[in-house]
Structures are given as structure tokens and as C-alpha cells.
Design an enzyme around this catalytic site. Structure first.
Site, PDB file in Angstrom:
ATOM      1  N   GLY A 143       0.787  -1.233   0.000  1.00 59.95           N
ATOM      2  CA  GLY A 143       0.000   0.000   0.000  1.00 59.95           C
ATOM      3  C   GLY A 143       0.813   1.273   0.000  1.00 59.95           C
ATOM      4  O   GLY A 143       0.264   2.347   0.174  1.00 59.95           O
ATOM      5  N   GLU A 191      14.687  -1.691  -4.698  1.00 63.89           N
ATOM      6  CA  GLU A 191      14.263  -2.058  -6.051  1.00 63.89           C
ATOM      7  C   GLU A 191      14.655  -0.933  -6.988  1.00 63.89           C
ATOM      8  O   GLU A 191      14.719   0.223  -6.581  1.00 63.89           O
ATOM      9  CB  GLU A 191      12.728  -2.202  -6.130  1.00 63.89           C
ATOM     10  CG  GLU A 191      12.188  -3.490  -5.599  1.00 63.89           C
ATOM     11  CD  GLU A 191      10.667  -3.585  -5.756  1.00 63.89           C
ATOM     12  OE1 GLU A 191      10.067  -2.796  -6.508  1.00 63.89           O
ATOM     13  OE2 GLU A 191      10.090  -4.457  -5.095  1.00 63.89           O
ATOM     14  N   LYS A 192      14.869  -1.266  -8.252  1.00 63.29           N
ATOM     15  CA  LYS A 192      15.030  -0.229  -9.254  1.00 63.29           C
ATOM     16  C   LYS A 192      13.686   0.468  -9.412  1.00 63.29           C
ATOM     17  O   LYS A 192      12.641  -0.173  -9.395  1.00 63.29           O
ATOM     18  CB  LYS A 192      15.462  -0.850 -10.596  1.00 63.29           C
ATOM     19  CG  LYS A 192      15.707   0.198 -11.657  1.00 63.29           C
ATOM     20  CD  LYS A 192      16.555  -0.338 -12.793  1.00 63.29           C
ATOM     21  CE  LYS A 192      16.786   0.759 -13.839  1.00 63.29           C
ATOM     22  NZ  LYS A 192      17.540   1.905 -13.259  1.00 63.29           N
ATOM     23  N   HIS A 196      -2.520   5.929  -3.379  1.00 60.97           N
ATOM     24  CA  HIS A 196      -2.707   4.481  -3.285  1.00 60.97           C
ATOM     25  C   HIS A 196      -4.159   4.061  -3.089  1.00 60.97           C
ATOM     26  O   HIS A 196      -4.437   2.903  -2.800  1.00 60.97           O
ATOM     27  CB  HIS A 196      -1.798   3.876  -2.216  1.00 60.97           C
ATOM     28  CG  HIS A 196      -0.353   4.257  -2.422  1.00 60.97           C
ATOM     29  ND1 HIS A 196       0.362   3.833  -3.511  1.00 60.97           N
ATOM     30  CD2 HIS A 196       0.469   5.070  -1.725  1.00 60.97           C
ATOM     31  CE1 HIS A 196       1.584   4.347  -3.457  1.00 60.97           C
ATOM     32  NE2 HIS A 196       1.675   5.114  -2.384  1.00 60.97           N
ATOM     33  N   LYS A 227      -7.470   3.606  -5.231  1.00 53.34           N
ATOM     34  CA  LYS A 227      -7.954   3.616  -6.609  1.00 53.34           C
ATOM     35  C   LYS A 227      -9.220   4.446  -6.706  1.00 53.34           C
ATOM     36  O   LYS A 227     -10.028   4.479  -5.765  1.00 53.34           O
ATOM     37  CB  LYS A 227      -8.219   2.179  -7.068  1.00 53.34           C
ATOM     38  CG  LYS A 227      -6.924   1.368  -7.166  1.00 53.34           C
ATOM     39  CD  LYS A 227      -7.176  -0.120  -7.267  1.00 53.34           C
ATOM     40  CE  LYS A 227      -5.849  -0.879  -7.159  1.00 53.34           C
ATOM     41  NZ  LYS A 227      -6.079  -2.314  -6.886  1.00 53.34           N
ATOM     42  N   GLU A 287      -0.804  -8.101  -8.687  1.00 54.98           N
ATOM     43  CA  GLU A 287      -0.536  -6.728  -9.133  1.00 54.98           C
ATOM     44  C   GLU A 287       0.784  -6.687  -9.884  1.00 54.98           C
ATOM     45  O   GLU A 287       1.783  -7.234  -9.415  1.00 54.98           O
ATOM     46  CB  GLU A 287      -0.377  -5.797  -7.926  1.00 54.98           C
ATOM     47  CG  GLU A 287      -1.605  -5.577  -7.112  1.00 54.98           C
ATOM     48  CD  GLU A 287      -1.393  -4.479  -6.071  1.00 54.98           C
ATOM     49  OE1 GLU A 287      -2.287  -4.312  -5.239  1.00 54.98           O
ATOM     50  OE2 GLU A 287      -0.333  -3.807  -6.083  1.00 54.98           O
ATOM     51  N   ARG A 302      -7.530 -11.589  -1.620  1.00 52.59           N
ATOM     52  CA  ARG A 302      -8.925 -11.310  -1.219  1.00 52.59           C
ATOM     53  C   ARG A 302      -9.731 -10.979  -2.469  1.00 52.59           C
ATOM     54  O   ARG A 302      -9.168 -10.820  -3.555  1.00 52.59           O
ATOM     55  CB  ARG A 302      -8.945 -10.086  -0.301  1.00 52.59           C
ATOM     56  CG  ARG A 302      -8.353  -8.860  -0.997  1.00 52.59           C
ATOM     57  CD  ARG A 302      -8.573  -7.551  -0.269  1.00 52.59           C
ATOM     58  NE  ARG A 302      -8.226  -6.424  -1.109  1.00 52.59           N
ATOM     59  CZ  ARG A 302      -7.024  -5.901  -1.249  1.00 52.59           C
ATOM     60  NH1 ARG A 302      -5.992  -6.402  -0.583  1.00 52.59           N
ATOM     61  NH2 ARG A 302      -6.812  -4.875  -2.058  1.00 52.59           N
TER      62      ARG A 302
HETATM   63  C1  MV4 Z   1       7.011   0.596  -7.351  1.00 49.72           C
HETATM   64  C2  MV4 Z   1       6.868   1.710  -8.192  1.00 49.72           C
HETATM   65  C3  MV4 Z   1       7.872   1.960  -9.114  1.00 49.72           C
HETATM   66  N1  MV4 Z   1       8.965   1.160  -9.153  1.00 49.72           N
HETATM   67  N2  MV4 Z   1       8.114  -0.179  -7.449  1.00 49.72           N
HETATM   68  C4  MV4 Z   1       3.241   1.474  -4.577  1.00 49.72           C
HETATM   69  C5  MV4 Z   1       2.517   0.596  -3.633  1.00 49.72           C
HETATM   70  C6  MV4 Z   1       3.177  -0.731  -3.667  1.00 49.72           C
HETATM   71  N3  MV4 Z   1       2.198  -1.741  -3.889  1.00 49.72           N
HETATM   72  C7  MV4 Z   1       4.164  -0.670  -4.770  1.00 49.72           C
HETATM   73  N4  MV4 Z   1       4.147   0.658  -5.294  1.00 49.72           N
HETATM   74  C8  MV4 Z   1       5.001   1.048  -6.273  1.00 49.72           C
HETATM   75  N5  MV4 Z   1       6.092   0.276  -6.429  1.00 49.72           N
HETATM   76  C9  MV4 Z   1       9.068   0.122  -8.325  1.00 49.72           C
HETATM   77  N6  MV4 Z   1      10.149  -0.631  -8.361  1.00 49.72           N
HETATM   78  C10 MV4 Z   1       5.726   2.494  -8.069  1.00 49.72           C
HETATM   79  C11 MV4 Z   1       4.798   2.172  -7.085  1.00 49.72           C
HETATM   80  C12 MV4 Z   1       3.670   3.050  -7.011  1.00 49.72           C
HETATM   81  C13 MV4 Z   1       2.396   2.626  -7.382  1.00 49.72           C
HETATM   82  C14 MV4 Z   1       2.154   1.331  -7.784  1.00 49.72           C
HETATM   83  C15 MV4 Z   1       0.878   0.920  -8.139  1.00 49.72           C
HETATM   84  C16 MV4 Z   1      -0.161   1.830  -8.107  1.00 49.72           C
HETATM   85  C17 MV4 Z   1       0.062   3.104  -7.715  1.00 49.72           C
HETATM   86  C18 MV4 Z   1       1.327   3.529  -7.339  1.00 49.72           C
HETATM   87  C19 MV4 Z   1       1.546   4.837  -6.948  1.00 49.72           C
HETATM   88  C20 MV4 Z   1       2.780   5.239  -6.575  1.00 49.72           C
HETATM   89  C21 MV4 Z   1       3.848   4.346  -6.605  1.00 49.72           C
END
Ligand code: MV4
Length: 500
Positions: free
Chosen positions: A165, A201-202, A235, A237, A275, A292
């Protein structure tokens, strides 16, 4: 085990959604309610209802002992957790099974395996599911972190191992920023999850958030395509759709296979979601699995003609899923808007109040999944989701037009909502052109908070001023309306024209 009666450990729109699925599957539904929900529509719709406590979630919907007692008292053989609350607590799933009841969801072991992020990354890597380049163990030594970041290339993202989240997440654009990012992410993670472990992570830039629906019974695991969930704010939707226009049939097969592999790797059963980040270059990376039923499940139901909650119930009862013909092609396009009691003009602050009037949109291709009705009291005890408006049409364009028509029919008064914001979002040209990524609302959000409503008011004021200063003489309406009321009607007409 043959199920007859299911207790629903949830409230609001999802509780009502589960009651309906129970009834269609020939099962009795037992509702539980806090004092704040005594007169909710889901309580009336259920076959029986048990009071579980005062409004605070810790004393009601999160009270495991109370819920297990309610199941015993009411003669339920199974518990459906819905989403939120206890849905992804492995200990709850285990406690339900220990009490001799059926948990409508995956085994506790599958929830646990996906709960720890670095462990999940190791499991996925071993199974051959693509993960974002980065570490698969927590980093504690800043020097080791610097070495890994050098290898990955900046920018990197520091993430909480226990997270999810988006909490405890920090970007480091350069090596100079990394030590600070590690410290901040770790202390945030400790505060939020009681565990300060972080990993690297990158950073994937300008990705979309695309998730795959999976369904597993004791014989097979299938996927039901993707949902495009890039339109989110902090975060949460806001709008979801299926299919994603960024996903070709070939990419759908690849992502779908990855999701099936991910589910199988943890012994998954029931409905779940993988996801992914989908990068602009078409590469995709597993992020996490939601173990879920999700808020946005209806868009998948409409394009794949499946009842996911009914399938959950069948699978929990030891039956096979009713989906026989697979793989299936998505039919048409579906969009969901989340109507929340949040005030966009006040920083999306949650609002309370009594719903004084409510007119739900209707007509072909429209679904209204609501937890409230006229007269419902909206409190600040629970999350702000009031209802979901879901449309289905032959194409994305037709679905957008249908959603705009439906939002135009919706009337809700008595509590501040994001209704106007949704209308402006669905009218946004970038949204219309499918120019989506996870930063969409950061880019466009401010525009949508103000936008046409403020613009309409400005036009009304100008029109009224023109009328007062004689630009529109009697018999001459070409210069504009003659009164503020006429100005409003004139403006409304203009807005209707701009919809076509
Ligand atoms: C990321 C990313 C970019 N690069 N990981 C946000 C919540 C968590 N579930 C993972 N997230 C992200 N991980 C890498 N390596 C960008 C996000 C992210 C994001 C991901 C899905 C939906 C909305 C988001 C909003 C901001 C950042």
C-alpha cells in the site's frame, strides 16, 4: 463440506454484494453489524443479523472472538471476510479453520507467503515470475545498499519488507540520497508495521498499474484477464477498467500465465489478484498478490460474464468453479467509478452526514453496487466508499460515454462526495485518449478538483453581469441570458453540448 449458511464479516457495499451471491447460490447469509450499521441495507437483505459491538472497528469488525461467537450462535458454517478488515490476516483465516469453520478465501499459508515482500519476491523469482530488479533480502548495512544501488542504477526505491500500500517507500535519485532514504523508509516501516526491515528495487518510471484476476479451485487455476488501475490517488484507486487498452492479447497471455504461476507457487485457492507494474516499454513486473476479493472485481465480472463472489463460495464449499470454457476472451469494456464521501475541494477530507436524497443511475449496461440509501448516516468510523458505479459497453469510448451519462443521472445530497470530481475525470481528454500511468492524478488532479464547475460559475457570473449591463435587451437573447437563473440554464445547456 456442504455449506448452508455463511457469515459475512464485513459491512457496506461488499456485505450486500456477498448477501446477493449467497442467495443466488442457495445459501443463507448472516450479517454482522456495529451500532453504526444497525439500519444498513446489507443488514436488512441478510437472513439473520448479529450485533457485534460499538462502532469502532477494533470493537466490532476486527474483533475475532466476537465474530467467531457470532458464527457459532447463528449456525453459520463459513465466514466470508470481504475486503479490508480481517480479509488478509493469516491468523484470522487460521482461527476460522481451527474453530471448525470454512474461511472463504485462500489458506492462511498462502496469505502469509504473500505478506512478506522479500519472501514473496524470492518465491516469485524461484517460480520464474518476473519481479522488479532489486534485492530479495532486507538491507541493513548502508554500504551494501550503496553497492546494490550502483549495480541497479539510479533512481532506486527503498521499500518496507513488511509493507504494502505504499507506506514506508522512499525514492533515492542519487547515491547521496540513499542513506537518508534508507533511514526514513525504515523508521516509517517500523512505525507502520512494527518492522523496520527495508530492501531496494530499481524505480520503474511512468508505469501503469495492471492487475490480473486469478481463480483457483482444487483442480485448476485460471486467470480472468486484467484490470487497469492506474487512476489512483495516494494508493486509493478511483477509477478502474477492464480490459486495459495497453494490454494486447499476447501480453494478456504472458501476464496471465505469470499470475497463474504466482498463485500456484503459494498453493492458492479461491479468488485473488496479482498486481503488476507495466512499464512503457511493455515489460511487466510482479509487485504483490492481493489474497482477497477486491473492490474493483465487478469490471472483470462484466467483461468475463462471471460472478466472482459466487465462485468464491463454490470453491470454499469444495465444489469446482462453474467456469468451464477457458481461456475466455473479454467482451466489450467495463469501467468502475468509486463514489466516496470525500470532499475534493477540501483536500479529499472524509466527510460525514446523512444522505438526504439519492437517485441511482439506471439503464442498460449499468450496475450500482451501493452500501447506502436515502436516509443512511455516513460516519467517520469506516472507509469513505459509499457506492460503486459500474458500466459495460461495446468499447472504451462507449463505456466512457455511458459512464458520463450515468454520472449525470446520479443525485446524492446531504454529504460531500467526489461526484463532481468523477464527472470531470471522465471528461478529461488525457483520460479519454488512454494516456494513463500511476502519476495521472498527480498530474491532472488539481485541474479536476476545480475545472468545469468553477468554470461554469464564472460563466454564470459573466452572463449575469452582461444581462444586468444591458448586453441582452428585451427581445435580444443572443448576448446571453437575462437573469442568474437563466444564466444557469444557459450554462447547463452549454455543458450538455460539450458532452456530445
Ligand atoms: C514501485 C513503483 C515503481 N517502481 N516499485 C506502490 C505501492 C506498492 N504496492 C508498490 N508501489 C510502487 N512500487 C518500483 N520498483 C511504483 C509504485 C507506485 C504505485 C504502484 C501501483 C499503483 C500506484 C502507485 C503509486 C505510486 C507508486
Amino acid at each position: 463440506m456442504i455449506l448452508r449458511r455463511v457469515l459475512i464479516a464485513n459491512r457496506g457495499e461488499i456485505a450486500l454484494r456477498i448477501v446477493r451471491a449467497c442467495h443466488e447460490e442457495g445459501l443463507e447469509a448472516v450479517a454482522v453489524y456495529s451500532d453504526a450499521d444497525r439500519s444498513s441495507p446489507y443488514v436488512r437483505a441478510a437472513d439473520a443479523a448479529v450485533r457485534i459491538g460499538p462502532p469502532p472497528p477494533a470493537e466490532s469488525y476486527l474483533n475475532v472472538d466476537r465474530l467467531l461467537d457470532a458464527a457459532r450462535e447463528s449456525g453459520a458454517e463459513a465466514i466470508h471476510p470481504g475486503y479490508g478488515f480481517l480479509a488478509e490476516r493469516a491468523e484470522f483465516a487460521d482461527a476460522v479453520e481451527r474453530a471448525g469453520l470454512v474461511f472463504v478465501g485462500p489458506p492462511g499459508s498462502a496469505i502469509r507467503a504473500m505478506g512478506d515482500k522479500t519472501e514473496a519476491r524470492r518465491t516469485m523469482q524461484n517460480a520464474g515470475v518476473p519481479i522488479v530488479p532489486g534485492g530479495t533480502e532486507p538491507v541493513s548495512d548502508p554500504r551494501a545498499a550503496l553497492a546494490l544501488a550502483e549495480e541497479l542504477g539510479y533512481p532506486v526505491l527503498v521499500k518496507a519488507s513488511a509493507g504494502g500500500g505504499g507506506r514506508g517507500m522512499r525514492v533515492a535519485a542519487t547515491s547521496g540520497e540513499l542513506p537518508g532514504a534508507l533511514a526514513i523508509a525504515s523508521s516509517e516501516a517500523l512505525k507502520a508495521f512494527g518492522d523496520g526491515a527495508v530492501y531496494l528495487e530499481k524505480l520503474i518510471e511512468r508505469p501503469r498499474h495492471v492487475e490480473i484476476q486469478v481463480l483457483a479451485d482444487f483442480q485448476k487455476t485460471i486467470h480472468l484477464g486484467e484490470r487497469e488501475c492506474s487512476i489512483q490517488r495516494r494508493h486509493q484507486k478511483v477509477v478502474e477498467e477492464s480490459p486495459s487498452l495497453a494490454v494486447t492479447p499476447q501480453l494478456r497471455r504472458k501476464m496471465g500465465q505469470a499470475a497463474i504461476t504466482a498463485a500456484a507457487a503459494v498453493g492458492y485457492r479461491g479468488a485473488g489478484t496479482c498486481e503488476f507494474l507495466l512499464a512503457p516499454d511493455g515489460e511487466f513486473y510482479f509487485l504483490e498478490m492481493n489474497t482477497r476479493i477486491q473492490v474493483e472485481h465487478p469490471v472483470t465480472e462484466l467483461v468475463y460474464s462471471v460472478d466472482l463472489v459466487r465462485e468464491q463460495l463454490r470453491i470454499a464449499g469444495g465444489l469446482t468453479m462453474s467456469v468451464s470454457e477457458w481461456p475466455m476472451q473479454p467482451r466489450g469494456h467495463s469501467i468502475e467509478c468509486r463514489l466516496t464521501s470525500e470532499d475534493p475541494s477540501n483536500g479529499f477530507l472524509p466527510a460525514a452526514g446523512t444522505i438526504s436524497s439519492l437517485v441511482a443511475p439506471a439503464g442498460p449496461g449499468i450496475r450500482w453496487d451501493a452500501g447506502v440509501e436515502a436516509g443512511s448516516e455516513v460516519t467517520l468510523h469506516y472507509d469513505s466508499l459509499l457506492a460503486k458505479l459500474i458500466v459495460h459497453a461495446e468499447s472504451r469510448g462507449a463505456a466512457i460515454r455511458r459512464m458520463r451519462r450515468a454520472l449525470g443521472e446520479l443525485v446524492i445530497t446531504g454529504v460531500a462526495t467526489n461526484h463532481g470530481f468523477l464527472q470531470r475525470l471522465l471528461a478529461d481528454p488525457e483520460f479519454g485518449r488512454n494516456e494513463l500511468d500511476i502519476q495521472f492524478l498527480e498530474r491532472r488532479g488539481d485541474l479536476l478538483v476545480r475545472g468545469p464547475d468553477a468554470e461554469a460559475d464564472r460563466r454564470i457570473a459573466i452572463a449575469a453581469a452582461l444581462a444586468e449591463h444591458g448586453a441582452g435587451q428585451a427581445g435580444d437573447r443572443t448576448g446571453g441570458p437575462a437573469s442568474r437563473e437563466e444564466g444557469r440554464a444557459w450554462t447547463e445547456a452549454g455543458r450538455l453540448d460539450s458532452l456530445r
